[in-house]
Scaffold this motif. Structure first.
Motif, PDB file in Angstrom:
ATOM      1  N   GLU A   1       0.850  -1.195  -0.041  1.00 25.93           N
ATOM      2  CA  GLU A   1      -0.056   0.000   0.216  1.00 25.93           C
ATOM      3  C   GLU A   1       0.998   1.393  -0.138  1.00 25.93           C
ATOM      4  N   GLN A   2       2.048   1.261   0.522  1.00 28.95           N
ATOM      5  CA  GLN A   2       2.778   2.437   0.702  1.00 28.95           C
ATOM      6  C   GLN A   2       4.335   1.996   0.564  1.00 28.95           C
ATOM      7  N   PRO A   3       4.572   1.790  -0.618  1.00 30.88           N
ATOM      8  CA  PRO A   3       6.211   1.212  -0.980  1.00 30.88           C
ATOM      9  C   PRO A   3       7.374   2.232  -0.498  1.00 30.88           C
ATOM     10  N   ALA A   4       7.164   3.469  -0.941  1.00 30.16           N
ATOM     11  CA  ALA A   4       8.021   4.283  -0.715  1.00 30.16           C
ATOM     12  C   ALA A   4       8.266   4.489   0.963  1.00 30.16           C
ATOM     13  N   LEU A   5       7.164   4.628   1.572  1.00 31.49           N
ATOM     14  CA  LEU A   5       7.051   4.879   3.006  1.00 31.49           C
ATOM     15  C   LEU A   5       7.649   3.581   3.844  1.00 31.49           C
ATOM     16  N   ASP A   6       7.249   2.406   3.296  1.00 33.93           N
ATOM     17  CA  ASP A   6       7.649   1.295   4.086  1.00 33.93           C
ATOM     18  C   ASP A   6       9.242   1.143   3.723  1.00 33.93           C
ATOM     19  N   LEU A   7       9.850   1.585   2.526  1.00 33.37           N
ATOM     20  CA  LEU A   7      11.377   1.541   2.419  1.00 33.37           C
ATOM     21  C   LEU A   7      11.975   2.627   3.372  1.00 33.37           C
ATOM     22  N   VAL A   8      11.423   3.620   3.403  1.00 29.01           N
ATOM     23  CA  VAL A   8      12.423   4.538   4.282  1.00 29.01           C
ATOM     24  C   VAL A   8      12.351   4.294   5.705  1.00 29.01           C
ATOM     25  N   ARG A   9      10.933   3.825   6.213  1.00 25.81           N
ATOM     26  CA  ARG A   9      10.942   3.351   7.510  1.00 25.81           C
ATOM     27  C   ARG A   9      12.016   2.071   7.881  1.00 25.81           C
ATOM     28  N   ALA A  10      11.938   1.362   6.817  1.00 24.78           N
ATOM     29  CA  ALA A  10      12.773  -0.013   6.878  1.00 24.78           C
ATOM     30  C   ALA A  10      14.558   0.178   7.049  1.00 24.78           C
ATOM     31  N   ILE A  11      14.639   1.298   6.356  1.00 25.78           N
ATOM     32  CA  ILE A  11      16.154   1.889   6.112  1.00 25.78           C
ATOM     33  C   ILE A  11      16.912   2.227   7.330  1.00 25.78           C
ATOM     34  N   THR A  12      15.998   2.838   8.317  1.00 21.76           N
ATOM     35  CA  THR A  12      16.289   3.385   9.672  1.00 21.76           C
ATOM     36  C   THR A  12      16.982   2.158  10.347  1.00 21.76           C
ATOM     37  N   SER A  13      16.399   0.908  10.289  1.00 25.09           N
ATOM     38  CA  SER A  13      17.130  -0.177  11.194  1.00 25.09           C
ATOM     39  C   SER A  13      18.129  -0.893  10.260  1.00 25.09           C
ATOM     40  N   LEU A  14      18.745  -0.587   9.120  1.00 23.67           N
ATOM     41  CA  LEU A  14      19.464  -1.289   8.349  1.00 23.67           C
ATOM     42  C   LEU A  14      20.775  -0.487   8.143  1.00 23.67           C
ATOM     43  N   PRO A  15      21.958  -1.364   8.016  1.00 18.22           N
ATOM     44  CA  PRO A  15      23.140  -0.612   7.751  1.00 18.22           C
ATOM     45  C   PRO A  15      23.015   0.159   6.511  1.00 18.22           C
ATOM     46  N   GLY A  16      23.641   1.441   6.556  1.00 22.05           N
ATOM     47  CA  GLY A  16      23.628   2.503   5.546  1.00 22.05           C
ATOM     48  C   GLY A  16      24.367   2.453   4.583  1.00 22.05           C
ATOM     49  N   LEU A  17      24.802   3.635   3.859  1.00 24.47           N
ATOM     50  CA  LEU A  17      25.712   3.293   2.652  1.00 24.47           C
ATOM     51  C   LEU A  17      27.320   2.964   3.241  1.00 24.47           C
ATOM     52  N   GLU A  18      27.534   3.160   4.662  1.00 28.04           N
ATOM     53  CA  GLU A  18      28.710   2.795   5.034  1.00 28.04           C
ATOM     54  C   GLU A  18      29.058   1.439   4.723  1.00 28.04           C
ATOM     55  N   ALA A  19      28.054   0.586   4.442  1.00 28.63           N
ATOM     56  CA  ALA A  19      28.306  -1.011   4.397  1.00 28.63           C
ATOM     57  C   ALA A  19      28.888  -1.118   2.933  1.00 28.63           C
ATOM     58  N   SER A  20      28.656  -0.048   2.062  1.00 30.83           N
ATOM     59  CA  SER A  20      29.205  -0.217   0.521  1.00 30.83           C
ATOM     60  C   SER A  20      30.671   0.245   0.629  1.00 30.83           C
ATOM     61  N   LEU A  21      31.359   0.553   1.663  1.00 29.05           N
ATOM     62  CA  LEU A  21      32.816   0.927   1.723  1.00 29.05           C
ATOM     63  C   LEU A  21      33.744  -0.116   2.169  1.00 29.05           C
ATOM     64  N   GLU A  22      35.011  -0.211   1.509  1.00 36.20           N
ATOM     65  CA  GLU A  22      36.105  -1.222   2.037  1.00 36.20           C
ATOM     66  C   GLU A  22      37.205  -0.551   2.180  1.00 36.20           C
ATOM     67  N   PRO A  23      37.886  -0.818   3.182  1.00 39.14           N
ATOM     68  CA  PRO A  23      39.319  -0.187   3.461  1.00 39.14           C
ATOM     69  C   PRO A  23      40.263  -0.640   2.374  1.00 39.14           C
ATOM     70  N   ILE A  24      41.185   0.271   2.016  1.00 34.76           N
ATOM     71  CA  ILE A  24      42.151  -0.185   0.931  1.00 34.76           C
ATOM     72  C   ILE A  24      43.411   0.676   1.255  1.00 34.76           C
ATOM     73  N   SER A  25      44.198   0.006   0.614  1.00 30.28           N
ATOM     74  CA  SER A  25      45.633   0.964   0.678  1.00 30.28           C
ATOM     75  C   SER A  25      46.170   0.990  -1.010  1.00 30.28           C
ATOM     76  N   THR A  26      46.138   2.277  -1.371  1.00 31.03           N
ATOM     77  CA  THR A  26      46.320   2.748  -2.866  1.00 31.03           C
ATOM     78  C   THR A  26      47.666   2.243  -3.182  1.00 31.03           C
ATOM     79  N   GLY A  27      48.655   2.250  -2.626  1.00 27.85           N
ATOM     80  CA  GLY A  27      50.166   2.140  -3.050  1.00 27.85           C
ATOM     81  C   GLY A  27      50.568   3.591  -3.265  1.00 27.85           C
ATOM     82  N   ALA A  28      51.893   3.468  -3.903  1.00 28.20           N
ATOM     83  CA  ALA A  28      52.705   4.801  -4.322  1.00 28.20           C
ATOM     84  C   ALA A  28      52.225   5.433  -5.408  1.00 28.20           C
ATOM     85  N   SER A  29      51.888   4.505  -6.566  1.00 28.33           N
ATOM     86  CA  SER A  29      51.661   5.332  -7.922  1.00 28.33           C
ATOM     87  C   SER A  29      50.688   4.854  -8.680  1.00 28.33           C
TER      88      SER A  29
END
Length: 1005
Positions: free
Chosen positions: A847-875
């Motif tokens: 009945e309310q797909p957009a509202l259901d999604l934004v309510r659910a998002i509050t309890s889920l890992p956010g965009l931080e879960a898309s990040l991975e630590p990395i070491s780029t090296g010298a060049s």
């Protein structure tokens, strides 16, 4: 007949064989009904006997079930027909019987005997039934093999591909013998055949094509005694070649071979792939080296002779792993080079030839290098622009091709290196009647025997096509008249579905309109059958069962990426727009100060391929001593040994038996084609015309795909890897980044859920969520998730019956939007409540797909879960820094200071460096967002008055944030000419919630 002590029944034996051999182990691959050592051990364990007793137990159980009257197979035949008429539910009840018949043939082959009069006594000794009765009723056994073939086809070959085939005078015995001619160790030995003759994993082979190579190789010390014994029987040779073709598929999928240091080093030849990409002012030829494969992780640490480092990964294509950095270079100047890479226990090599044919790949939207051509196959050919070579090629094309070929140089198509030509629309239809120069050997057909050319259509899996886009089936022979017949299975046997006749040496059979079924296609010259193949046609109306998927269903347990959900640990699961459990109502997010701010940065209105995570990288190092660079081959020649001639195995020949180029490894077998070598003046007189200059037609700006058909294909498959979707685009002329853009768009529409690689925006897996009806507001809504024509048609009928109206709107780059209005959602839900999709699932009402999604998002890992630590090296290579104010990438000398960067390493990598020096890899949209937040800028804003959510192009919200915005209308955002992406009809609480997640949630600890 001694019976092992066991409590197992015939049903137990059937189920054990099914579980061990036919429950997915051989998915898409040839399956044989004899046991190898591991299978015998596993089946014995299930039946409660020792490994040495499992064959006797199966024979005893089968023998006890056979009739002792004139027809030993009477009861078994009745049970088989009953199983078939009941819909083939569960494993076939005759698997143990087929195994025992195959084992009898195996015992016969062990003794080196191949004859019907040697088969039935062995079968009789196994089952304790009269040999005479078994022989007299041998015809009855064909039913079991044909039902097995039909069952495997009805399961779309996900349980294995049938291999039973009778040859010569052994019509019924031959079916069992086909399972036992060679063992698994003999089939594995055939891999040496493909290595020895330099086959490419892009080659498309028929049994006739490979015959001369098997004939030459099988006498070598690398074949086996069992293979040599079988080859002595002329009736078995075609069958051995068919087995070699099946094994070639497994060899092709063995991407890197065995690690070096094992008993035998298996170096792997890399394959060249080509695409024509959009560019300005001319289109551009893009070349890559790699292997057809899907790698779970990049293979790094590959070094050339100069110590330059390379990797191989699926950074460009889903089903083809490419070498990075690209040895071809930006202008493909490396085309005339050689490359040899060693490291991580592997050896990969490629050397350019003078003539490089490529055909449309069966793995994705690109052209793949082939070592040898087949009759009737469309090709493009890269040729060194050497006068004598071009003249010889023109002679060959004039005499053997359709005459439609044209050629291009760098004047017509960017990316064709200096000194090269590209011929297009090349299709060889006959062999030359003179001995062709060895430089042109790649363009000499491997055989002129009868065979199928199956091309086009929407291929869903090996041997399976979409019924609304079936392939073209052509029979090519060396004489006429010809005929083709397509037959579909029934309880009474095969029934004719369609046929075609021709007076010439070629015949075509249209498959359109035949519908979902499995078709046996047989080719004839006159009345003699010369070829047979299976063509399976499917659509979402016969969607694959959920339990038979190659990968599992996905669900979102975080904002960015979906994954296969664990048994516990997800606070909620989101499939499409279906949120379970339904989230509780929460306070609206505090308003993010966005109105009235300065205009957000505008990206360039035309984005190049670099903005789409793909790049042609600079060539790092090459070795110049290749055939193409020299202009000639260096041959290593083999001659027939004296003892082979003396024994009669080989006739005395004036030319070598085999010649192999020491650089490009082109292998030529000297075959007596019965043709005399013509004099040069005779060859020149053959020219009817020379190829004209051509052009590569520029596609329209919009990708020319039937997206509804493509989504129907996804609904049939249910789920899969991204390489599997790549394969659906075979034959399409589209850029490699198109699939990535489709992933984000279709995921935001709730049509698919997508799993991404760690720290990237490259899709790894996908699945189609269950069907759903989603409401927007004011009695409007849309359909999402799984769909097929009958299901949607029935739902729309109910809609119209309630006085509602449907709207079907085309969308750029996506399936049609199917919406509705002027209907009460509760009444509509009640009317469609009994409707089910082919998998037995009802519509979910959201009945309310957009509202259901934004309510659910509050309890889920956010965009931080898309990040991975990395070491780029010298060049880092090709380093660039993101300019937030200009919304574009600029060259950078080094990573210095906080900000967003990108560079090349196994594809394009996006990195954010934090103030404390830590570095994080992630999707480009999130990396750009971090840079904007660091500068106190915005790449997004919400206009409450117009109810529009506006984003800088290339920085659009990702994952569930994009899905929440799209849920407000059910439509994709529009992209204006100024470089902005605009989501329409976005309610204030949704727009503010998305901004809150973008700018107020903590992304880096």
């Amino acid at each position: 007949m001694d019976t092992p002590v066991a409590t197992a029944s015939l049903k137990d034996a059937n189920e054990a064989i099914f579980e061990v051999m036919l429950s997915g182990k051989y998915a898409g691959r040839a399956v044989y009904l004899t046991f190898d050592v591991q299978e015998a051990q596993e089946i014995a364990k299930r039946l409660g006997v020792d490994e040495d007793s499992v064959e006797k137990l199966c024979a005893s159980l089968v023998g006890d079930a056979l009739d002792r009257g004139r027809n030993p197979f009477l009861t078994a035949s009745r049970e088989a027909r009953r199983w078939a008429s009941d819909g083939m539910v569960g494993p076939p009840p005759f698997l143990a019987l087929l195994h025992v018949m195959s084992h009898a043939a195996e015992l016969m082959a062990n003794d080196g005997e191949y004859a019907a009069n040697a088969y039935y006594p062995r079968l009789a000794s196994l089952v304790g039934v009269s040999s005479g009765n078994l022989r007299a009723q041998g015809k009855q056994t064909e039913l079991f093999w044909r039902l097995l073939e039909t069952w495997l086809a009805e399961n779309d070959y996900e349980l294995g591909r049938p291999t039973a085939s009778a040859r010569g005078t052994w019509k019924y015995v031959g079916l069992a013998m086909s399972q036992a001619i060679v063992r698994s160790t003999d089939r594995a030995a055939m891999h040496d055949l493909f290595d020895t003759y330099g086959f490419s994993n892009g080659d498309r082979l028929t049994a006739a094509d490979i015959y001369p190579y098997v004939d030459d190789w099988i006498r070598s010390s690398n074949s086996t005694a069992r293979l040599r014994k079988a080859w002595e029987q002329k009736e078995l040779r075609d069958r051995v070649c068919e087995i070699a073709i099946d094994e070639f598929q497994d060899w092709s999928n063995d991407i890197l071979g065995l690690p070096t240091g094992q008993a035998k080093e298996h170096s792997r030849r890399l394959t060249l792939v080509a695409q024509v990409l959009p560019s300005f002012p001319k289109q551009r030829l893009s070349l890559h080296l790699g292997r057809s494969a899907e790698l779970s992780e990049p293979v790094t640490g590959l070094l050339d002779a100069a110590g330059n480092s390379f990797s191989i990964s699926n950074s460009t294509f889903g089903a083809f792993a490419t070498i990075s950095p690209n040895p071809m270079g930006r202008n493909n100047s490396g085309l005339a080079a050689s490359i040899s890479l060693n490291g991580s226990g592997y050896h990969l090599r490629w050397s350019s030839g003078l003539v490089i044919p490529l055909t449309k790949s069966s793995e994705g939207p690109y052209w793949t290098e082939i070592a040898r051509v087949s009759i009737g196959t469309e090709m493009i050919v890269l040729v060194r622009n050497k006068k004598t070579l071009i003249e010889a090629l023109e002679n060959l094309l004039a005499a053997t091709s359709t005459g439609e070929a044209t050629y291009l140089t760098s004047q017509e198509l960017d990316g064709i290196p200096d000194g090269w030509r590209l011929y297009k629309d090349v299709r060889i239809i006959r062999a030359a009647d003179w001995e062709v120069d060895t430089d042109l050997e790649p363009l000499v057909p491997m055989s002129e025997g009868a065979g199928f050319v199956i091309s086009g259509g929407l291929q869903l899996a090996r041997g399976v096509w979409h019924s609304k886009a079936p392939p073209a089936v052509d029979l090519v022979t060396d004489s006429g008249p010809t005929g083709l017949a397509a037959q579909r299975p029934s309880i009474g046997g095969l029934q004719l579905a369609r046929e075609s006749q021709s007076d010439s040496r070629t015949c075509s059979l249209p498959m359109q309109g035949l519908g979902d079924a499995s078709y046996t296609v047989r080719g004839y010259v006159g009345t003699k059958q010369v070829a047979e193949t299976l063509v399976v046609l499917r659509s979402a109306e016969r969607a694959r069962p959920l339990g038979r998927q190659m990968v599992g269903r996905l669900a979102h347990g975080e904002v960015f990426s979906a994954k296969e959900p664990p048994s516990e640990g997800f606070p909620c699961m989101i499939r499409g727009f279906i949120v379970s459990p339904k989230p509780p109502a929460v306070e609206h997010h505090s308003k993010v100060d966005a109105d009235g701010m300065e205009a957000i940065p505008i990206a360039d209105s035309v984005l190049d391929d670099e903005e789409n995570s793909f790049a042609d990288e600079d060539m790092v190092a090459i070795h110049s001593q290749s055939c193409a660079a020299r202009g000639y081959h260096i041959w290593k020649c083999e001659s027939a040994p004296v003892e082979a001639i003396a024994s009669g195995l080989r006739k005395v020949m004036s030319t070598p038996l085999k010649m192999e180029c020491v650089d490009c490894h082109l292998a030529v077998i000297a075959r007596n084609r019965g043709r005399k070598k013509k004099k040069p003046e005779q060859v020149h007189s053959l020219i009817a015309h020379k190829s004209a200059r051509g052009k590569w037609e520029r596609p329209t700006r919009t990708v020319d795909l039937d997206f509804d058909l493509l989504f129907d294909a996804l609904c049939f498959l249910g789920s899969g890897s991204w390489g599997r979707m790549d394969r659906l685009l075979v034959g399409q002329d589209i850029p490699p980044w198109t699939l990535g853009e489709m992933a984000g768009a279709w995921a935001s529409l709730g049509l698919i859920d997508v799993s991404y690689g760690p720290g990237t925006h490259r899709p790894k897996k996908w699945s189609v969520p269950p069907p759903a009806v989603c409401a927007t507001e004011d009695g409007e809504g849309f359909f999402s998730g799984f769909r097929c024509d009958p299901l949607i048609d029935l739902a729309l009928e109910e809609l119209v019956g309630l006085g509602g109206a449907a709207s079907v709107i085309e969308q750029e780059g996506a399936p049609r939007h199917i919406g509705f209005r002027n209907v009460d959602l509760g009444s509509f839900a009640e009317r469609i409540g009994s409707l089910e999709d082919p998998l037995g699932r009802s519509f979910s009402i959201v009945e309310q797909p957009a509202l259901d999604l934004v309510r659910a998002i509050t309890s889920l890992p956010g965009l931080e879960a898309s990040l991975e630590p990395i070491s780029t090296g010298a060049s880092p290579r090709n380093l660039q820094c993101f300019d937030v104010e200009g919304a574009r990438w600029r060259r950078a000398e080094a990573i210095s200071g906080e900000g967003a960067y990108r560079f090349d390493h196994a594809g394009r990598v996006y990195v954010y460096r934090a103030a404390d020096g830590r570095e994080f890899m992630g999707p480009q949209q999130v990396i750009k967002l971090l840079a904007a937040r660091q500068r106190g800028s915005r790449l997004h804003r919400y206009n409450e008055q117009s109810r529009e959510f506006i984003s800088t192009r290339g920085a659009e919200p990702v994952g569930l944030l994009a899905r929440a915005l799209v849920a407000c209308s059910g439509r994709l955002p529009r992209k204006d000419d100024s470089g902005l992406t605009i989501y329409e009809n976005v309610r204030p609480e949704i727009g503010q919630a998305v901004l809150f997640n973008l700018y107020s949630r903590k992304l880096i600890e």
